[in-house]
Design a protein around this motif. Sequence first.
Motif, short mmCIF file in Angstrom:
data_model
loop_
_atom_site.label_atom_id
_atom_site.label_comp_id
_atom_site.label_asym_id
_atom_site.label_seq_id
_atom_site.Cartn_x
_atom_site.Cartn_y
_atom_site.Cartn_z
N ASN A 74 0.84 -1.20 0.00
CA ASN A 74 0.00 0.00 0.00
C ASN A 74 0.88 1.25 0.00
OD1 ASN A 74 -2.63 1.40 0.28
ND2 ASN A 74 -1.78 2.05 2.24
N ILE A 75 0.60 2.14 -0.95
CA ILE A 75 1.31 3.41 -1.04
C ILE A 75 0.27 4.52 -0.93
CG2 ILE A 75 2.80 4.87 -2.46
CD1 ILE A 75 3.68 2.29 -3.91
N SER A 76 0.43 5.39 0.06
CA SER A 76 -0.59 6.41 0.31
C SER A 76 0.05 7.71 0.79
CB SER A 76 -1.60 5.92 1.36
OG SER A 76 -0.94 5.69 2.60
N ILE A 77 -0.74 8.77 0.77
CA ILE A 77 -0.32 10.05 1.32
C ILE A 77 -1.09 10.28 2.61
CG2 ILE A 77 -0.36 12.55 0.99
CD1 ILE A 77 0.20 12.04 -1.96
N GLU A 78 -0.37 10.56 3.69
CA GLU A 78 -0.96 10.76 5.00
C GLU A 78 -0.80 12.21 5.43
OE1 GLU A 78 -2.67 8.41 6.26
OE2 GLU A 78 -1.97 6.75 5.01
N GLY A 79 -1.74 12.69 6.24
CA GLY A 79 -1.69 14.07 6.69
C GLY A 79 -2.06 15.03 5.59
N HIS A 80 -2.94 14.61 4.68
CA HIS A 80 -3.42 15.41 3.55
C HIS A 80 -2.34 15.64 2.51
CE1 HIS A 80 -7.17 15.97 5.58
NE2 HIS A 80 -6.64 16.67 6.57
N ASP A 81 -1.20 16.20 2.90
CA ASP A 81 -0.11 16.43 1.94
C ASP A 81 1.25 16.34 2.63
OD1 ASP A 81 -0.17 18.75 3.45
OD2 ASP A 81 0.31 20.04 1.75
N SER A 82 1.28 15.73 3.81
CA SER A 82 2.47 15.80 4.64
C SER A 82 3.45 14.64 4.44
CB SER A 82 2.06 15.87 6.11
OG SER A 82 3.17 16.15 6.93
N PHE A 83 2.94 13.42 4.47
CA PHE A 83 3.81 12.25 4.43
C PHE A 83 3.45 11.32 3.27
CE2 PHE A 83 4.11 13.60 8.80
CZ PHE A 83 5.40 13.29 9.20
N LEU A 84 4.47 10.72 2.70
CA LEU A 84 4.27 9.59 1.80
C LEU A 84 4.51 8.33 2.61
CD1 LEU A 84 3.66 8.71 -1.11
CD2 LEU A 84 6.13 8.69 -1.53
N ALA A 85 3.57 7.41 2.60
CA ALA A 85 3.64 6.20 3.43
C ALA A 85 3.69 4.95 2.56
CB ALA A 85 2.45 6.14 4.37
N LEU A 86 4.51 4.01 2.98
CA LEU A 86 4.65 2.74 2.26
C LEU A 86 4.50 1.60 3.24
CD1 LEU A 86 5.52 0.93 -0.16
CD2 LEU A 86 7.91 1.37 0.55
N THR A 87 3.64 0.65 2.90
CA THR A 87 3.44 -0.56 3.70
C THR A 87 3.59 -1.78 2.80
OG1 THR A 87 1.89 0.57 5.19
CG2 THR A 87 1.84 -1.84 5.18
N VAL A 88 4.33 -2.76 3.26
CA VAL A 88 4.51 -4.00 2.49
C VAL A 88 4.16 -5.19 3.38
CG1 VAL A 88 6.30 -3.00 1.02
CG2 VAL A 88 6.95 -4.18 3.14
N PRO A 89 3.77 -6.32 2.80
CA PRO A 89 3.50 -7.51 3.62
C PRO A 89 4.80 -8.16 4.06
CG PRO A 89 3.20 -8.01 1.30
CD PRO A 89 3.48 -6.54 1.37
N ARG A 90 4.72 -8.92 5.12
CA ARG A 90 5.91 -9.65 5.59
C ARG A 90 6.42 -10.56 4.47
NH1 ARG A 90 8.20 -10.61 10.45
NH2 ARG A 90 6.53 -9.41 11.46
N GLY A 91 7.72 -10.57 4.30
CA GLY A 91 8.33 -11.37 3.24
C GLY A 91 8.66 -10.57 2.00
N VAL A 92 8.19 -9.32 1.94
CA VAL A 92 8.47 -8.44 0.80
C VAL A 92 9.36 -7.28 1.28
CG1 VAL A 92 7.49 -6.83 -0.88
CG2 VAL A 92 6.35 -9.02 -0.42
N ALA A 93 10.49 -7.08 0.63
CA ALA A 93 11.41 -6.00 0.99
C ALA A 93 11.15 -4.79 0.09
CB ALA A 93 12.85 -6.47 0.85
#
Length: 360
Positions: A74-93
């Motif tokens: 999951n790739i998203s923007i958090e804080g309206h325009d503040s942060f770029l966030a990246l989440t990956v499942p376990r086992g994925v680098a």
Amino acid sequence: MFDQARRQFHDSGFRMTERHALPSRIAMSLVAGLLVALVPASATFADAPGPTDYRSTVTSVETKDGLPLPEGVNISIEGHDSFLALTVPRGVAAEVPGYELEPYLNIDQNCTASENQHSMSTWYNKDRFGGDASTDLVDNDADPDWKIIGSSCSVAWHDHRIHYMSSIPPINAEPGDVIVTDSIALTIDGRDVVVHVESELIAPASQLPAIVGAIVALAILAAMWKRMTLTLLVFPVSAIGLIIGGAQYLWAPAETGPNISVVALPFIATAAGVAAYVARQQGLLFTNGSVLLSGTMLTMWAILRTDVFSYALLPTSLPYWVDRSATAVVAVSGIAFVSSSMQQLWRMSIVRPQTELATD
């Protein structure tokens, strides 16, 4: 008769000593409250998400091989325009290169997130508008100095390509205009990924909710002050601040470092409000001291959140009109609590105990 007079004199002296001792206790309580509130604030991340006039969005995500990303990424923007966030499942680098393509952020297959302390981007991204990257630690050509910053398979950072980099509004821009368009390169599961983003200017916020909240608060406070029952308002107003602050704190992901002082200050105020209510029959000095502590915390909280009145988008899950009107109520009430308690404490400080000695 002499023994009775001596007892009266002793009791009077005790009350006078207590009268001089309790103000110092109140002062110490205020200082302790300030320290408790400010220490957590300094322990947060570099720059927590706050109000803004811009909304950034991820417009598309492209992979160089054209295949979809692994499930759970999951790739998203958090804080309206503040942060770029990246989440990956376990086992994925995943790897996030810096602005100069140096190693910057890394999430390994065991979900441990690390930050390269030698990366210029590490220091430049400490602040939304760009931190000091002149530190002696910066050396993009050196071997990475990885510092663990999380273990939840997620990372969030102030990527300056996703937001407008000035506190001054763009010239001739209108609400709805796209102010920023850019792209960010990542590596996920060994594959090259490009994230395309844009940022849009939002129409200014309405001041009506704040004005209505302030007027309502003034009317209620005036009525309670006249009846000498202002103490009864301290707990409910503090609880309102705690709810508003809690909504702000829980709104942003933990990786973005939400500011805990928005909860700590009204929490202290709420505790003081309970103490003031419970002890209202025990003595005016303790009661007014508790009201003073609560009012001070609420006033500080409102000062820290004054920008919610002027920006279009707020860091909260609550409707914006609720946040603005409630913040106005807390601000006006906090000032009233401080004023009332200081007035009462001043009056008490100039009262001198009278002792009449009975004689035969």
